[in-house]
Design a protein around this motif. Structure first.
Motif, PDB file in Angstrom:
ATOM      1  N   THR A  53       3.140   4.076  11.437  1.00  0.00           N
ATOM      2  CA  THR A  53       3.844   3.004  11.043  1.00  0.00           C
ATOM      3  C   THR A  53       5.144   2.976  11.507  1.00  0.00           C
ATOM      4  O   THR A  53       6.178   3.509  11.088  1.00  0.00           O
ATOM      5  CB  THR A  53       3.917   2.806   9.619  1.00  0.00           C
ATOM      6  N   ALA A  80       1.539   7.997   6.413  1.00  0.00           N
ATOM      7  CA  ALA A  80       1.404   7.716   5.110  1.00  0.00           C
ATOM      8  C   ALA A  80      -0.171   7.123   4.756  1.00  0.00           C
ATOM      9  O   ALA A  80      -0.646   7.187   3.592  1.00  0.00           O
ATOM     10  CB  ALA A  80       2.168   7.062   4.360  1.00  0.00           C
ATOM     11  N   ARG A  81      -0.758   6.694   5.758  1.00  0.00           N
ATOM     12  CA  ARG A  81      -1.882   5.941   5.730  1.00  0.00           C
ATOM     13  C   ARG A  81      -3.006   7.041   5.074  1.00  0.00           C
ATOM     14  O   ARG A  81      -3.177   7.780   6.122  1.00  0.00           O
ATOM     15  CB  ARG A  81      -2.457   5.176   6.616  1.00  0.00           C
ATOM     16  N   HIS A  82      -3.722   6.952   4.383  1.00  0.00           N
ATOM     17  CA  HIS A  82      -4.664   8.174   3.722  1.00  0.00           C
ATOM     18  C   HIS A  82      -5.989   7.692   4.066  1.00  0.00           C
ATOM     19  O   HIS A  82      -6.996   8.132   3.517  1.00  0.00           O
ATOM     20  CB  HIS A  82      -4.350   8.416   2.355  1.00  0.00           C
ATOM     21  N   SER A  83      -6.177   6.317   4.845  1.00  0.00           N
ATOM     22  CA  SER A  83      -7.748   5.872   4.456  1.00  0.00           C
ATOM     23  C   SER A  83      -8.445   6.678   5.875  1.00  0.00           C
ATOM     24  O   SER A  83      -7.899   6.664   6.745  1.00  0.00           O
ATOM     25  CB  SER A  83      -7.791   4.503   4.688  1.00  0.00           C
ATOM     26  N   LEU A  84      -9.869   6.577   5.624  1.00  0.00           N
ATOM     27  CA  LEU A  84     -10.631   7.335   6.390  1.00  0.00           C
ATOM     28  C   LEU A  84     -10.689   6.815   7.666  1.00  0.00           C
ATOM     29  O   LEU A  84     -10.861   7.260   8.818  1.00  0.00           O
ATOM     30  CB  LEU A  84     -11.982   7.508   5.795  1.00  0.00           C
ATOM     31  N   ASP A  85     -10.794   5.346   7.740  1.00  0.00           N
ATOM     32  CA  ASP A  85     -10.988   4.650   9.074  1.00  0.00           C
ATOM     33  C   ASP A  85      -9.519   4.911  10.056  1.00  0.00           C
ATOM     34  O   ASP A  85      -9.797   4.832  11.169  1.00  0.00           O
ATOM     35  CB  ASP A  85     -11.438   3.263   8.989  1.00  0.00           C
ATOM     36  N   ASP A  86      -8.582   4.899   9.348  1.00  0.00           N
ATOM     37  CA  ASP A  86      -7.424   5.181  10.272  1.00  0.00           C
ATOM     38  C   ASP A  86      -7.386   6.582  10.853  1.00  0.00           C
ATOM     39  O   ASP A  86      -7.337   6.637  12.135  1.00  0.00           O
ATOM     40  CB  ASP A  86      -5.970   4.973   9.249  1.00  0.00           C
ATOM     41  N   VAL A 100      -1.411  14.097   6.694  1.00  0.00           N
ATOM     42  CA  VAL A 100      -1.069  12.743   5.652  1.00  0.00           C
ATOM     43  C   VAL A 100       0.290  13.174   5.149  1.00  0.00           C
ATOM     44  O   VAL A 100       0.462  14.368   4.815  1.00  0.00           O
ATOM     45  CB  VAL A 100      -2.002  12.573   4.693  1.00  0.00           C
TER      46      VAL A 100
END
Lengths: 224, 417
Positions: A53, A80-86, A100
């Motif tokens: 970001t 900081a994005r913790h989502s799997l697709d990221d 992360v």
């Protein structure tokens, strides 16, 4: 090591640079997308530490750009994005690792070292620290001419220590490194002590100096 | 029942009733017309007889020819016959057979005498005509029904094709993949409208999904960045040489608090994501293999806490997100370790329909369904009290049934698939 840190948060950037430069790594920084693009166009780095970001763009675009330039720089995403697709799309775009936020600086250092080791093919799979030689391909540890039989956890600990030599490493950083962040270890720090005790014992028995120093309350320090 | 079938049934039923009713009306109308025509003929014959009687003052000869018979009968002086029409039978000389007939019975005066005159005409032709008309009508009804059925079936199925097409697309609709809903061109206004609505709806849902996702991403970023700064500042701080033991302890406490906060943040974001169905990577997961793997991963914790683990695993495939399956098992096993006793036991059983994880534990049963509530926790526990809430939320998402029971000093959590 020549590192490019792309991170817009100034406080974090300073700490990372301080942590990395003290023992001789060359660390450049970029605080926005445009600067980062210029730098990757002109220079080559052993490892690029990339925040996804950014104020004026998406870090993923930098990955795409790197790919289109056919650069072979190692890339570690910090986000900081913790989502799997990221995570998946980052790794699919050619990133080597994904860390992360918040993370320990020692963990960042260990991951960057691992990437740099993997990226440099020319026999640079040896970690040397005084009389300790580690062959990372064979995962073999030698003290002088003697082989030290380490368990997987002890081996990981030793590599982690050497990547962060002369730094104080916290117990929680060690615990997270060894067991991942999914196991909630907040009340299980005790058995890190067991692993360290065993590692220290095995090294000393093979005739190695005792490099592990315990720092009361905080953690451990690996230094000569 | 399919719409076309239902429509066909109603359609055919009403068509049949209308046709039968109109057939009956038709039959009676024609019958009435033919009878009144016969009656007219009989009246003309009557007039002819009366005219003949007036002219010659005597009765014409009884006649019997060409489907018509006239007979006379002398009446007594007091006798009177009212004039009326009646359905009778007519004896056909040529055919030697009795046919249906229509008679007019009337009186005529010749001189002083009264006679009853019966004029009978065969109505066979009329009956034949009616029968023929009836048969033709019946034929038309049958033909109409058959053609209606065929046409309905054929036309309806082709008319409804765009509907079934859009239905298929809706069933296959997936938020995470980027494929737009593609619709078949159709001339039917309703289907065009339906197509447009579905396209608009899917776009809106995708937009909502994107906004929600970017919200959780941004929230994550905004909350995690300060935590990352605190963590890195602490990491830098502990590198300074002159830390006293007391300072070290304080710093360790701050580390733990930061760690807890970031975990809490991650857990809450995860809950939001599960609730809004933002995790979309379902695949076939071999639960037995995953459980065995988890138990190996936790092995050191079992040893450190002197916990005996027993497992009975049967092969079981589940279609779910592997990421969530992982979290679900992590939380349950973590829980079983955390709330165990020294030298305790954990029993993990996976049969075809149920996964149950039971552990020995100090104390008594937990409070009904409260363990699955957010932030419910044992006062002694160090966790945030979100692990079981997340597990419960994951089970809700896939319609599994998560339940808790307490038997013989054991806490038992089981998931029914």
């Amino acid at each position: 090591m020549k590192i490019l840190l792309i991170e817009d948060e100034e406080a974090l950037r300073e700490d990372i640079i301080t942590y990395f430069t003290e023992e001789g790594s060359l660390c450049e920084t970029a605080d926005d997308y445009a600067t980062a693009l210029t730098k990757i166009n002109i220079y080559n780095y052993d490892c690029i530490v990339l925040d996804l970001t950014l104020p004026d763009g998406d870090g993923m675009e930098i990955l795409r750009k790197l790919k289109s330039l056919h650069k072979n720089d190692g890339v570690l995403i910090i986000s900081a994005r913790h989502s799997l697709d990221d995570k998946l799309s980052g790794l699919n775009l050619g990133a080597d690792d994904y860390l992360v936020k918040p993370f320990h600086l020692s963990e960042l250092k260990a991951r960057v070292s691992a990437i740099v080791r993997r990226k440099s093919f020319d026999g640079n799979n040896l970690i040397v620290f005084h009389e300790i030689n580690i062959d990372t391909l064979a995962m073999k540890t030698m003290v002088g001419q003697n082989i030290v039989n380490l368990t997987k956890k002890e081996y990981d600990l030793l590599v982690y220590f050497i990547a962060n030599q002369n730094k104080v490493i916290t117990k929680s950083a060690l615990a997270e490194h060894l067991w991942g962040d999914e196991i909630d270890l907040s009340d299980h720090f005790d058995f890190i002590y067991t692993h360290i005790k065993n590692l220290r014992k095995k090294l000393v028995e093979t005739g190695c100096n005792d490099y592990i120093k315990s720092m009361y309350g905080v953690g451990y320090k690996f230094s000569s | 029942m399919k719409l076309a079938q239902k429509y066909n049934r109603v359609n055919l039923f009403t068509t049949l009733i209308i046709l039968v009713m109109s057939g009956a009306i038709y039959y009676f109308a024609i019958h009435y017309i033919l009878t009144s025509k016969l009656d007219n003929d009989l009246k003309i014959e009557e007039e002819e007889i009366i005219a003949s009687v007036q002219k010659y003052n005597k009765l014409p000869l009884p006649s019997d020819f060409k489907d018509q018979k006239v007979t006379y009968k002398e009446l007594g002086t007091t006798e009177e016959v009212e004039r009326y029409f009646v359905n009778t039978s007519y004896y056909n000389q040529d055919e030697k057979d009795s046919e249906p007939g229509r008679s007019l019975i009337t009186t005529v005066k010749a001189g002083d005498r009264s006679y009853a005159v019966t004029i009978t005409k065969s109505s066979l032709e009329a009956e034949d005509l009616v029968r023929l008309i009836f048969l033709i009508t019946l034929g038309v009804i049958i033909l109409l029904l058959i053609s209606l059925t065929v046409v309905n079936r054929f036309i309806l199925s082709s008319l409804w094709r765009p509907f079934y097409d859009i239905l298929k697309q809706l069933k296959a609709f997936n938020l995470a993949d980027k494929n737009e809903v593609s619709v078949q061109q159709t001339q039917i206004d309703e289907f065009q409208e339906l197509n447009q609505s579905v396209i608009a709806m899917s776009a809106r849902v995708r937009q909502d999904y994107k906004e929600l996702k970017s919200f959780t991403d941004n929230a994550s970023h905004e909350m995690m960045t300060p935590l990352a700064v605190i963590n890195s500042k602490l990491d830098t701080l502990i590198q300074t040489e002159a830390l006293s033991d007391r300072q070290g302890e304080l710093i360790e406490d701050v580390y733990l608090a930061v760690n807890k906060l970031s975990r809490l943040n991650q857990s809450l974001l995860l809950l939001a994501k599960i609730e809004n169905n933002l995790i979309k990577d379902e695949e076939d997961v071999s639960l037995d293999i995953l459980v065995a793997q988890k138990l190996r991963q936790f092995n050191e914790l079992f040893i450190a806490n002197e916990i005996q683990v027993e497992k009975k695993l049967e092969a079981r495939q589940l279609y779910m997100s592997k990421y969530l399956a992982d979290i679900m098992l992590n939380n349950l096993i973590n829980n079983a370790i955390r709330h165990n006793v020294q030298n305790g036991e954990i029993l993990v059983e996976l049969s075809a329909g149920v996964l149950s994880i039971s552990n020995t534990g100090a104390g008594k049963a937990l409070d009904g369904n409260r363990p699955f509530e957010r932030f419910y926790k044992d006062p002694a526990s160090e966790g945030a009290g979100l692990g079981l809430a997340i597990t419960s939320q994951i089970c809700n998402l896939y319609h599994y049934k998560l339940s808790y029971s307490y038997r013989a000093g054991r806490h038992i959590f089981s998931i029914k698939f």
